[in-house]
Design a protein around this motif. Structure first.
Motif, PDB file in Angstrom:
ATOM      1  N   LYS A  31       0.832  -1.204   0.000  1.00 25.86           N
ATOM      2  CA  LYS A  31       0.000   0.000   0.000  1.00 25.86           C
ATOM      3  C   LYS A  31       0.868   1.256   0.000  1.00 25.86           C
ATOM      4  O   LYS A  31       1.857   1.340   0.733  1.00 25.86           O
ATOM      5  CB  LYS A  31      -0.915   0.018   1.226  1.00 25.86           C
ATOM      6  CG  LYS A  31      -1.837   1.243   1.311  1.00 25.86           C
ATOM      7  CD  LYS A  31      -2.520   1.353   2.661  1.00 25.86           C
ATOM      8  CE  LYS A  31      -3.504   0.235   2.876  1.00 25.86           C
ATOM      9  NZ  LYS A  31      -4.292   0.425   4.124  1.00 25.86           N
ATOM     10  N   GLU A  73       0.315   5.587   0.174  1.00 24.05           N
ATOM     11  CA  GLU A  73      -0.612   6.695   0.352  1.00 24.05           C
ATOM     12  C   GLU A  73       0.156   8.003   0.432  1.00 24.05           C
ATOM     13  O   GLU A  73       1.204   8.075   1.087  1.00 24.05           O
ATOM     14  CB  GLU A  73      -1.447   6.511   1.621  1.00 24.05           C
ATOM     15  CG  GLU A  73      -2.396   5.335   1.579  1.00 24.05           C
ATOM     16  CD  GLU A  73      -3.210   5.207   2.857  1.00 24.05           C
ATOM     17  OE1 GLU A  73      -2.944   5.979   3.809  1.00 24.05           O
ATOM     18  OE2 GLU A  73      -4.103   4.337   2.907  1.00 24.05           O
ATOM     19  N   GLY A  80      -0.871  11.894   1.436  1.00 28.04           N
ATOM     20  CA  GLY A  80      -2.002  12.634   1.962  1.00 28.04           C
ATOM     21  C   GLY A  80      -1.675  14.046   2.383  1.00 28.04           C
ATOM     22  O   GLY A  80      -0.520  14.404   2.655  1.00 28.04           O
ATOM     23  N   THR A  88      -6.365  12.156   0.168  1.00 23.11           N
ATOM     24  CA  THR A  88      -5.344  11.107   0.090  1.00 23.11           C
ATOM     25  C   THR A  88      -5.409  10.394  -1.249  1.00 23.11           C
ATOM     26  O   THR A  88      -6.498  10.002  -1.705  1.00 23.11           O
ATOM     27  CB  THR A  88      -5.547  10.069   1.213  1.00 23.11           C
ATOM     28  OG1 THR A  88      -5.559  10.723   2.479  1.00 23.11           O
ATOM     29  CG2 THR A  88      -4.425   9.038   1.191  1.00 23.11           C
ATOM     30  N   ASP A  89      -4.246  10.241  -1.875  1.00 19.88           N
ATOM     31  CA  ASP A  89      -4.104   9.350  -3.030  1.00 19.88           C
ATOM     32  C   ASP A  89      -3.622   8.009  -2.503  1.00 19.88           C
ATOM     33  O   ASP A  89      -2.508   7.901  -1.967  1.00 19.88           O
ATOM     34  CB  ASP A  89      -3.091   9.906  -4.026  1.00 19.88           C
ATOM     35  CG  ASP A  89      -3.659  11.062  -4.838  1.00 19.88           C
ATOM     36  OD1 ASP A  89      -4.886  11.081  -5.066  1.00 19.88           O
ATOM     37  OD2 ASP A  89      -2.889  11.948  -5.235  1.00 19.88           O
ATOM     38  N   ALA A  90      -4.461   6.977  -2.644  1.00 20.39           N
ATOM     39  CA  ALA A  90      -4.154   5.654  -2.091  1.00 20.39           C
ATOM     40  C   ALA A  90      -4.084   4.633  -3.214  1.00 20.39           C
ATOM     41  O   ALA A  90      -5.004   4.543  -4.040  1.00 20.39           O
ATOM     42  CB  ALA A  90      -5.219   5.252  -1.072  1.00 20.39           C
TER      43      ALA A  90
END
Length: 748
Positions: free
Chosen positions: A377, A379, A381, A414-416
């Motif tokens: 993952k 992220e 943000g 947030t870009d996740a």
């Protein structure tokens, strides 16, 4: 010749008059007191010698402040040329003298109409300062777990039920600024112990003026106002499992304000395989008193954190080798890397002696990477928000009335992205989202002294929140669209009464409701599914308490009944992904008590302090109306909650500066699944710290210390996985381990 002699005598006389002379005595014994620090305008001047004498070169009268731990602070205006005898009175710290600002209202703890716990600087200094855990765990009703170095989980009255990792259902503030993100998560591990001077914990949903949170509210405060003095300091500590930690700090007065800065580096290899950590934290704070009406406070926190995740073990793996990592954790480099910047600007304006406003704005950035066994993952943000509070002190029917009103707003973007994980390297993207979380509320609170010893409190907050998931990529062929969940506005009231039998004892009672919306991590899972139907938890709490603080004895007793609906619980699917569901309601009854007694308190004797204390937590929590498929768990014990916890403390301090801090903690067995078929065994944990601390020439402060955690080499988990797939319940805690270090400070 006579003229010359006369001139010499005049000069000698003038020089002798250009000196302030003070003799400091104990008010009771009339014996001289050594190491009393004298300062003026926030600047250190001198300290008393063994005869209690202080000499300060000055040709002008000064307002001198005299301070020594264990005594009340004394301030006197002294004219040069005369010997002034000052008597200091021993400080008897009790509940009526501890001031907290838990409800945006500075009052003594005795006057607070809720269960509030204070974690002081002395509490932090009793333990290994590499971790927050032990200092909070000595307080009734509070439990911090650390499944791996820097992997914290806070439980206040069982609130960790829905937290497989991180902090959930608890609102955290740092220097009056929201530190909990609007998505409901809190990166508490970005802070070092040195970034926190003290903490005030509101237990349960009594903190209605802080918005969402059935678990409670934690207010953290960083080191003291830098305008109080100038100095530099350095700490160094080492310990088992490759632990090293050092800190450098400076505090500088500038006019009526000043700044303080610190840098901390902490590293450890960890007790288990794949449990190393590396954290650097830089903090810069400024305080500026612009006038009698205005104050400005600034904070900047830059944190760089990397820590590995060993993962949970099943019973066979635990018996085979508790230091091993979960199979796959090493190969996939299961870990977290997080870089964050947190900046705030606070402004206090006093319109009059009865009316003031405090407003704080903040912004934060976060770069987060989490390779895990099953995925990877990433992220990136950004968030911002603020809080404002107006306070008015007036009269109603001739009785004191304090009204507090304001609001708070937060939003985060947030870009996740979730990738496949191939040997610890991000592979093909599986799904990607743009996330937005928004949370805000208005609050009002009125405190009315209906009688001289009887206060009525009514508080209310009107809350709104929303989560937005804009799916950009879905490699499985699912829809790429925008989905939004707006929670219905929720009104959270609180009503409380406080009656004082005397200045030293009193009772209180309260009825309060609370709610906790699901976090973004509970709605958006690591497998890619979206659970936007998850409902917010809602609770109602009844509480009554008694406090006594007089002389050498402090007693704080609380009983409560809390009913929680739409309880969010966790489970793990066959792939090892943690998922969430609403599980009916819970029935939570509890008793919490803390007793402290000073056996000896005498600043002129060899043993200056000998104190004992105990804290008992009785949490008797059960599921109510909990049906999962064909299984009915109604009446079962609440998962992850120990019914009985007992902490005992012993503190000794001597005149040469030697001290001993001893702590024993008993934790009852803990159910690890909803069916109550698996329990962690009860355990006893013993920690001890010894050291020596002295002040030299009034300017140098030196401390050397050593300690041991888990003295009896107990086998236990400081944080378990709940309802896991494959029986992976256990996160083994370190065996017996040692640490030691030194602290040096120079005041100028």
């Amino acid at each position: 010749m006579n003229k010359i002699l006369s001139l010499v005598f005049i000069l000698i006389s003038t020089l002798s008059q250009a000196q302030i002379q003070i003799k400091v005595l104990d008010a009771t014994t009339r014996l001289p007191i050594e190491n009393v620090q004298a300062s003026a305008n926030g600047r250190f001047l001198a300290s008393s010698n063994a005869e209690g004498e202080i000499a300060i070169d000055s040709s002008e009268k000064l307002l001198i402040q005299l301070e020594l731990a264990g005594y009340e602070r004394e301030t006197k205006e002294i004219i040069p040329g005369e010997l002034v005898i000052v008597s200091l009175t021993k400080a008897i710290i009790n509940l009526s003298e501890i001031t907290v600002s838990a409800f945006e209202s500075e009052r003594s703890l005795m006057e607070q109409s809720a269960s509030v716990v204070v974690v002081s600087e002395q509490d932090f200094n009793r333990f290994n300062e590499a971790s927050l855990v032990n200092s909070f765990n000595t307080k009734p009703g509070i439990r911090i777990e650390e499944r791996a170095p820097a992997s914290y989980r806070i439980s206040i009255r069982g609130s960790s039920l829905r937290a497989p990792f991180g902090v959930r259902n608890v609102k955290v503030y740092w220097n009056d600024v929201p530190f909990t993100s609007p998505d409901g998560t809190t990166a508490l591990n970005l802070l070092d112990v040195s970034n926190i001077r003290s903490a005030e914990v509101i237990k349960g949903p009594s903190g209605s003026i802080y918005g969402a949170g059935n678990g409670g509210v934690v207010n953290l405060y960083s080191p003291a106002n830098p305008a109080e003095g100038d100095g530099v300091s350095a700490d160094f500590m080492v310990g088992n499992f490759g632990m090293t930690r050092y800190r450098l700090g400076i505090s500088q007065q500038v006019g009526n304000g000043g700044f303080e800065a610190s840098y901390v580096s902490q590293k450890a290899d960890g007790y288990r395989e794949q449990s190393a950590m590396d954290r650097q934290v830089f903090q810069l704070g400024g305080f500026f008193n612009l006038s009698d009406r205005q104050e400005i406070r600034t904070q900047l926190l830059v944190s760089d954190l990397d820590y590995q995740i060993p993962g949970a073990l099943n019973a066979d793996q635990l018996a085979e080798d508790p230091t091993q990592a979960r199979p796959g954790s090493v190969e996939q480099n299961s870990s977290i890397s997080q870089q964050s910047v947190f900046a705030s600007l606070g402004h206090l304006y006093r319109f009059s002696s009865k009316f003031k406003n405090s407003t704080t704005l903040y912004l934060t950035t976060n770069d987060f990477e989490n390779p895990f066994i099953l995925d990877y993952k990433k992220e990136l943000g950004f968030g911002f928000g603020g809080r404002t509070a107006f306070t008015f002190d007036g009269k109603l029917a001739g009785k004191d009335l304090r009204i507090i009103a304001g609001g708070e707003y937060q939003t985060s973007l947030t870009d996740a992205q979730n990738f496949g994980n191939v040997n610890g390297v991000a592979d093909t993207v599986r799904f990607a989202d743009k996330l937005q979380a928004t949370q805000g509320f208005l609050f009002q609170q009125a405190e009315w002294d209906l009688l001289d010893n009887f206060m009525v409190t009514f508080a209310l907050s009107e809350n709104f929140s929303s989560l937005q998931v804009d799916r950009q990529i879905d490699a499985s062929g699912g829809a790429t669209d925008l989905q939004t969940r707006k929670f219905d506005p929720i009104v959270v009231p609180r009503f409380a009464l406080n009656y004082q039998f005397s200045p030293y004892s009193g009772v209180y009672g309260s009825i309060s409701s609370g709610f906790s919306p699901p976090t973004i991590d509970e709605v958006r899972t690591n497998e890619g599914s979206l659970n936007l139907d998850l409902e917010a938890e809602k609770g109602l709490n009844y509480e009554i308490g008694y406090r006594l603080g007089k002389g050498k004895l402090n007693l704080d007793l609380t009983a409560f009944y809390f009913n929680l609906d739409q309880t969010i619980t966790t489970y793990t699917n066959a792939q090892g992904v943690v998922l969430f569901r609403n599980a009916g309601s819970t029935d939570q009854k509890g008793i919490e008590t803390a007793i402290d007694y000073a056996l000896i308190r005498n600043e002129t004797a060899f043993i200056r302090d000998l104190k004992i204390g105990t804290a008992f937590t009785g949490h008797y929590f059960t599921f109510k109306d909990y049906q999962k498929e064909d299984n009915d768990y109604s009446g079962n014990d609440l998962t992850g909650v120990s019914p009985n916890t007992l902490v005992t403390r012993l503190d000794l301090r001597t005149s040469p500066g030697f001290y001993v801090n001893f702590t024993h903690q008993y934790v009852d067995e803990i159910p690890l699944d909803d069916a109550n078929t698996v329990y962690q065994d009860a355990y006893n944990l013993v920690n001890m710290r010894v050291g020596w601390a002295r002040t030299f020439v009034g300017k140098w402060e030196l401390e050397a210390f050593a300690g041991v955690d888990n003295l009896t080499d107990e086998v236990y988990s400081l944080g378990n996985d709940l309802n896991p797939f494959g029986g992976r319940y256990y996160q083994p805690a370190p065996t017996r381990n040692w640490y030691g270090g030194v602290k040096v400070a120079f005041l100028y």
